[in-house]
Design an enzyme around this catalytic site. Structure first.
Site, PDB file in Angstrom:
ATOM      1  N   GLU A   1      18.414 -22.847  -4.424  1.00  0.00           N
ATOM      2  CA  GLU A   1      17.997 -21.457  -4.582  1.00  0.00           C
ATOM      3  C   GLU A   1      19.218 -20.540  -4.763  1.00  0.00           C
ATOM      4  O   GLU A   1      19.196 -19.634  -5.596  1.00  0.00           O
ATOM      5  CB  GLU A   1      17.153 -21.037  -3.359  1.00  0.00           C
ATOM      6  CG  GLU A   1      16.697 -19.596  -3.329  1.00  0.00           C
ATOM      7  CD  GLU A   1      15.879 -19.139  -4.524  1.00  0.00           C
ATOM      8  OE1 GLU A   1      15.470 -19.982  -5.349  1.00  0.00           O
ATOM      9  OE2 GLU A   1      15.671 -17.928  -4.659  1.00  0.00           O
TER      10      GLU A   1
ATOM     11  N   CYS B   1       0.821  -1.216   0.000  1.00  0.00           N
ATOM     12  CA  CYS B   1       0.000   0.000   0.000  1.00  0.00           C
ATOM     13  C   CYS B   1       0.855   1.267   0.000  1.00  0.00           C
ATOM     14  O   CYS B   1       1.998   1.267   0.428  1.00  0.00           O
ATOM     15  CB  CYS B   1      -0.946   0.069   1.186  1.00  0.00           C
ATOM     16  SG  CYS B   1      -2.023  -1.315   1.329  1.00  0.00           S
TER      17      CYS B   1
ATOM     18  N   ARG C   1       3.758  -0.188  -5.163  1.00  0.00           N
ATOM     19  CA  ARG C   1       3.525  -0.837  -3.861  1.00  0.00           C
ATOM     20  C   ARG C   1       2.204  -1.591  -3.816  1.00  0.00           C
ATOM     21  O   ARG C   1       1.946  -2.348  -2.884  1.00  0.00           O
ATOM     22  CB  ARG C   1       3.533   0.218  -2.744  1.00  0.00           C
ATOM     23  CG  ARG C   1       4.857   0.922  -2.592  1.00  0.00           C
ATOM     24  CD  ARG C   1       4.707   2.072  -1.647  1.00  0.00           C
ATOM     25  NE  ARG C   1       4.492   1.620  -0.293  1.00  0.00           N
ATOM     26  CZ  ARG C   1       5.415   1.624   0.658  1.00  0.00           C
ATOM     27  NH1 ARG C   1       6.615   2.054   0.379  1.00  0.00           N
ATOM     28  NH2 ARG C   1       5.150   1.208   1.864  1.00  0.00           N
TER      29      ARG C   1
ATOM     30  N   TRP D   1      -2.738  -2.597  -1.740  1.00  0.00           N
ATOM     31  CA  TRP D   1      -2.293  -3.989  -1.952  1.00  0.00           C
ATOM     32  C   TRP D   1      -3.133  -4.785  -0.968  1.00  0.00           C
ATOM     33  O   TRP D   1      -2.888  -4.763   0.237  1.00  0.00           O
ATOM     34  CB  TRP D   1      -0.801  -4.080  -1.628  1.00  0.00           C
ATOM     35  CG  TRP D   1      -0.215  -5.449  -1.755  1.00  0.00           C
ATOM     36  CD1 TRP D   1      -0.110  -6.400  -0.782  1.00  0.00           C
ATOM     37  CD2 TRP D   1       0.366  -6.017  -2.926  1.00  0.00           C
ATOM     38  NE1 TRP D   1       0.504  -7.510  -1.278  1.00  0.00           N
ATOM     39  CE2 TRP D   1       0.800  -7.314  -2.582  1.00  0.00           C
ATOM     40  CE3 TRP D   1       0.550  -5.559  -4.229  1.00  0.00           C
ATOM     41  CZ2 TRP D   1       1.425  -8.157  -3.500  1.00  0.00           C
ATOM     42  CZ3 TRP D   1       1.176  -6.402  -5.132  1.00  0.00           C
ATOM     43  CH2 TRP D   1       1.601  -7.671  -4.774  1.00  0.00           C
TER      44      TRP D   1
ATOM     45  N   ASN E   1      -2.076   2.101   6.029  1.00  0.00           N
ATOM     46  CA  ASN E   1      -1.172   1.081   5.513  1.00  0.00           C
ATOM     47  C   ASN E   1      -0.762   0.213   6.707  1.00  0.00           C
ATOM     48  O   ASN E   1      -0.404   0.754   7.743  1.00  0.00           O
ATOM     49  CB  ASN E   1       0.046   1.789   4.896  1.00  0.00           C
ATOM     50  CG  ASN E   1       1.025   0.819   4.295  1.00  0.00           C
ATOM     51  OD1 ASN E   1       0.709  -0.366   4.148  1.00  0.00           O
ATOM     52  ND2 ASN E   1       2.191   1.311   3.944  1.00  0.00           N
ATOM     53  N   GLY E   2      -0.831  -1.100   6.579  1.00  0.00           N
ATOM     54  CA  GLY E   2      -0.481  -1.993   7.694  1.00  0.00           C
ATOM     55  C   GLY E   2      -1.646  -2.917   8.004  1.00  0.00           C
ATOM     56  O   GLY E   2      -2.527  -3.123   7.172  1.00  0.00           O
TER      57      GLY E   2
ATOM     58  N   HIS F   1      28.787 -39.331  -5.851  1.00  0.00           N
ATOM     59  CA  HIS F   1      28.047 -40.158  -6.812  1.00  0.00           C
ATOM     60  C   HIS F   1      28.154 -39.602  -8.233  1.00  0.00           C
ATOM     61  O   HIS F   1      27.371 -39.963  -9.093  1.00  0.00           O
ATOM     62  CB  HIS F   1      26.581 -40.263  -6.378  1.00  0.00           C
ATOM     63  CG  HIS F   1      26.442 -40.903  -5.041  1.00  0.00           C
ATOM     64  ND1 HIS F   1      26.639 -42.251  -4.841  1.00  0.00           N
ATOM     65  CD2 HIS F   1      26.175 -40.387  -3.818  1.00  0.00           C
ATOM     66  CE1 HIS F   1      26.486 -42.537  -3.560  1.00  0.00           C
ATOM     67  NE2 HIS F   1      26.205 -41.410  -2.914  1.00  0.00           N
TER      68      HIS F   1
ATOM     69  N   LYS G   1       9.541 -11.284 -15.148  1.00  0.00           N
ATOM     70  CA  LYS G   1       9.112 -11.428 -13.752  1.00  0.00           C
ATOM     71  C   LYS G   1       7.988 -12.446 -13.619  1.00  0.00           C
ATOM     72  O   LYS G   1       7.951 -13.215 -12.677  1.00  0.00           O
ATOM     73  CB  LYS G   1       8.674 -10.053 -13.224  1.00  0.00           C
ATOM     74  CG  LYS G   1       8.311 -10.046 -11.749  1.00  0.00           C
ATOM     75  CD  LYS G   1       9.535 -10.310 -10.878  1.00  0.00           C
ATOM     76  CE  LYS G   1       9.193 -10.531  -9.419  1.00  0.00           C
ATOM     77  NZ  LYS G   1      10.264 -11.231  -8.704  1.00  0.00           N
TER      78      LYS G   1
ATOM     79  N   GLU H   1      20.838 -16.802 -12.595  1.00  0.00           N
ATOM     80  CA  GLU H   1      19.897 -15.826 -13.171  1.00  0.00           C
ATOM     81  C   GLU H   1      20.539 -14.472 -13.438  1.00  0.00           C
ATOM     82  O   GLU H   1      20.262 -13.852 -14.456  1.00  0.00           O
ATOM     83  CB  GLU H   1      18.724 -15.585 -12.199  1.00  0.00           C
ATOM     84  CG  GLU H   1      17.642 -16.645 -12.236  1.00  0.00           C
ATOM     85  CD  GLU H   1      16.461 -16.254 -11.376  1.00  0.00           C
ATOM     86  OE1 GLU H   1      16.641 -16.063 -10.160  1.00  0.00           O
ATOM     87  OE2 GLU H   1      15.351 -16.130 -11.919  1.00  0.00           O
TER      88      GLU H   1
ATOM     89  N   LYS I   1      19.806 -18.226  -8.039  1.00  0.00           N
ATOM     90  CA  LYS I   1      20.038 -16.776  -7.966  1.00  0.00           C
ATOM     91  C   LYS I   1      21.272 -16.414  -8.769  1.00  0.00           C
ATOM     92  O   LYS I   1      21.268 -15.481  -9.542  1.00  0.00           O
ATOM     93  CB  LYS I   1      20.256 -16.312  -6.511  1.00  0.00           C
ATOM     94  CG  LYS I   1      19.075 -16.220  -5.591  1.00  0.00           C
ATOM     95  CD  LYS I   1      18.042 -15.184  -5.929  1.00  0.00           C
ATOM     96  CE  LYS I   1      17.095 -15.605  -6.982  1.00  0.00           C
ATOM     97  NZ  LYS I   1      15.977 -16.413  -6.729  1.00  0.00           N
TER      98      LYS I   1
HETATM   99  O1  M6R Z   1       5.464 -16.056  -9.656  1.00  0.00           O
HETATM  100  P1  M6R Z   1       5.999 -17.440  -9.383  1.00  0.00           P
HETATM  101  O2  M6R Z   1       6.497 -17.609  -8.006  1.00  0.00           O
HETATM  102  O3  M6R Z   1       5.005 -18.502  -9.749  1.00  0.00           O
HETATM  103  O4  M6R Z   1       7.224 -17.593 -10.372  1.00  0.00           O
HETATM  104  C1  M6R Z   1       7.899 -18.803 -10.479  1.00  0.00           C
HETATM  105  C2  M6R Z   1       9.242 -18.612 -11.171  1.00  0.00           C
HETATM  106  O5  M6R Z   1       9.071 -18.143 -12.468  1.00  0.00           O
HETATM  107  C3  M6R Z   1      10.145 -17.635 -10.406  1.00  0.00           C
HETATM  108  O6  M6R Z   1      10.340 -18.063  -9.097  1.00  0.00           O
HETATM  109  C4  M6R Z   1      11.503 -17.512 -11.083  1.00  0.00           C
HETATM  110  O7  M6R Z   1      12.207 -18.707 -10.957  1.00  0.00           O
HETATM  111  C5  M6R Z   1      12.275 -16.339 -10.494  1.00  0.00           C
HETATM  112  N1  M6R Z   1      12.930 -15.624 -11.542  1.00  0.00           N
HETATM  113  C6  M6R Z   1      13.290 -16.765  -9.487  1.00  0.00           C
HETATM  114  O8  M6R Z   1      14.165 -15.777  -9.106  1.00  0.00           O
END
Ligand code: M6R
Length: 604
Positions: A480, A2, A27, A75, A99-100, A503, A599, A487, A484
């Protein structure tokens, strides 16, 4: 989550409010609204969806005299993103934006309804304006009524309230959500929940502290503290650069979002933790009746959060749990039995593959739950039940704070189910809850850690690849970490369970293979350490992340000593995020918009 704006002055208040909201739109854009008091009369406009809809609705509204106005972009947390639930919320002669989350709103609402107050929305916010008007009727003084109202609220808030009783004032209160006021030589006053809307209008701003409340007129700013004593204003110069301001001075949104994790996790936990029980108001306990299995389905980072969940679910709830990559699940004719709770996880709630698996589960008549960051997204609308992660808008394509809040929700959810099933003792749940409360502190980024990672990052810009390794719940964290890094740095990185090295993958070990080893002190430390020693013996370059010094490592990033491995998990999460960020920055990449990625992946 928000955005809030407010204005007192002689200029075109409608334009000022709308421009301010535009700056805050990232936001939340479920709905927006403004309320303006001029010539003793209120005008109020609200619209669902993006701000453009509100602009359209207000196009014939003219504000050309002295006026007092407030605005909000939402939001959604409590109540769907409808016009009725949009702010500002109205009483008989006052409007409020907030907001909150007001944690005790249900109690206040019940009491107000008992004395005949009629509620128009499903929000927690609406209680504020009605509680204020009730107090105003009793005290016959708007400031005292506002002061009393603030003292009756529990939770987190940034509030602006305007009332016909004091047509030249904006009342404000701040606790746990950001808010500031700006001034200029023309005796105008501007409020906002971050400084961007004020740039160009004000040269100096006062950031309110938690617990502060008061009011503002064209001539004065009165601030009071929690102890009801007067406080002095503390004005600081306002930046003139809008872009860096949106990023609050951080170089990239991803960096800002890493730093925000402490606050957003606190939001995620807000109102959900009791002493020895977890509370999810949004869930009906019948969702778990007759459930013998939990299936989690997601993509990317959300899939990693699901993997983390599987460790917690089996450990705490004793329910058989499996995790699936959504794009695989869709096409492999999976067996779906009705005693399975089908859980999808998604930051956006729009990822095509994940959405499709949810549809499959619905068709198979399974009970469904979504863990999501965006209210009213396709998945939230479709699933039987939803839990919102409350991470706020995540702008960086590489997900950080969304992951942090997903894991936090899963931790809470596993304890919630454990409570329902009595698969854990009350004492054990209470212990876990006490740990959860420490998470916001454990993800706070310190200058020392960030500086250390910044310096180390220069040693990791080449090589033929990275192994991120960990055991148990640190294995999905390793996955993860590797995701990161690849990416945003475009370097080859893989996550592995530490025990898998011999293995096959260890064949790649040489000085140009960089191993990022997650070594929690409180979970399988000795076992994980011997796996790293095997890699070190084969000359892989080792960067160990641990609270305990490790002499076989080439580099070492220390985390704080923690009392439990889950707190080590969150500390290490921040380290792997920062390491990727710093490597990517050194390589000159666009951290927030890495190549080939988007995104939200709404196509399969
Ligand atoms: O919006 P979602 O969480 O469903 O998206 C899933 C993936 O596309 C998302 O997590 C993607 O792997 C990101 N770029 C990770 O940083």
């Amino acid at each position: 989550m928000c955005g809030i704006v407010g204005y007192i002055g002689n200029k075109n208040s409608k334009e000022i409010l709308l421009e301010g909201l535009k700056e805050l739109e990232y936001r939340g854009y479920d709905s927006a609204g403004i309320a303006v008091l001029q010539n003793g009369k209120f005008d109020n406009f609200k619209a669902v969806g993006k701000l453009i809809n509100l602009e359209e609705k207000t196009k014939n509204f003219i504000t050309d005299k002295f006026s007092v106005g407030i605005g909000h972009t939402r939001w959604a947390t409590h109540g769907k993103p409808t016009e009725l639930n949009a702010h500002p919320h109205v009483g008989e002669s006052s409007y409020v934006v907030h907001n909150g989350i007001i944690e005790n709103y249900a109690t206040l609402k019940k009491e107000l309804q008992e004395i005949g107050v009629n509620f128009l929305s499903q929000t927690d916010t609406e209680v504020i304006v009605h509680q204020f008007e009730k107090n105003l009727r009793e005290l016959q003084n708007a400031f005292q009524a506002f002061e009393k109202t603030v003292s009756e609220l529990q939770g987190a808030y940034a509030i602006l309230l305007v009332t016909k009783d004091e047509p030249e004032r904006i009342f404000f209160a701040k606790h746990g959500s950001p808010m500031l006021v700006g001034i200029n030589e023309e005796n105008e006053k501007y409020f906002a929940s971050s400084d961007t809307p004020l740039i160009g209008h004000c040269k100096e701003v006062n950031y309110f502290e938690d617990g502060e409340y008061g009011y503002v007129t064209p001539q004065e700013i009165k601030i009071y503290g929690k102890d009801t004593k007067k406080r002095k204003t503390h004005f600081t110069k306002l930046s003139t650069n809008k872009l860096s301001s949106q990023k609050d001075g951080y170089r990239f949104f991803m960096e800002k979002e890493i730093y925000e994790q402490s606050t957003v996790i606190a939001d995620t936990l807000l109102g959900r933790l009791g002493v020895d029980e977890v509370v999810f108001d949004e869930l009906d306990t019948s969702l778990f009746n007759g459930i013998n299995e939990i299936k989690l389905c997601a993509c990317g980072t959300s899939y990693h959060a699901a993997l983390c969940a599987s460790y917690m679910f089996e450990r705490y709830t004793k329910i058989k749990t499996s995790v699936e990559v959504a794009s695989e699940f869709r096409y492999r004719s999976p067996i779906m039995t009705k005693d399975t709770l089908f859980v999808v996880i998604s930051q956006s709630g729009e990822t095509a593959d994940t959405l499709e698996t949810l549809k499959m589960a619905k068709e198979a008549d399974l009970k469904t739950l979504v863990i999501c960051n965006v209210d009213n997204s396709s998945m939230v609308r479709l699933a039987d039940a939803s839990i919102l992660t409350r991470a706020g808008v995540e702008k960086g394509v590489a997900s950080t704070k969304a992951f942090a809040t997903q894991v936090s929700v899963f931790w809470m959810l596993s304890l919630y189910i454990a409570g329902l099933r009595s698969s854990m003792s009350k004492e054990d749940i209470a212990y876990q809850i006490s740990l959860l409360r420490e998470v916001p502190a454990s993800v706070k980024v310190t200058d020392t850690t960030h500086e250390r990672i910044k310096r180390l990052s220069k040693r990791y810009l080449h090589g033929h690849g990275f192994f991120f390794i960990g055991r148990d719940i640190f294995y999905p964290l390793a996955l993860e970490g590797a995701l990161k890094l690849k990416e945003i740095s475009y370097l080859h990185a893989e996550g592995y369970p530490s025990g898998e090295m011999k293995h096959g993958p260890i064949a790649l070990a040489d000085p140009e293979l960089f191993t990022i080893a997650l070594l929690p002190q409180h979970l399988l430390y000795e076992k994980a350490k011997s796996n790293v020693e095997e890699l070190s013996a084969r000359d892989s370059t080792i960067c160990a992340i641990s609270a305990l010094e490790f002499d076989k490592a080439d580099d070492f990033i220390a985390i704080n000593e923690c009392r439990d491995y889950m707190l080590e998990f969150f500390e290490m999460m921040v380290v792997v995020q920062l390491l990727s960020l710093e490597i990517s920055i050194r390589l000159g990449n666009d951290v927030d918009m890495p190549r080939n990625l988007a995104k939200s992946v709404t196509v399969e």
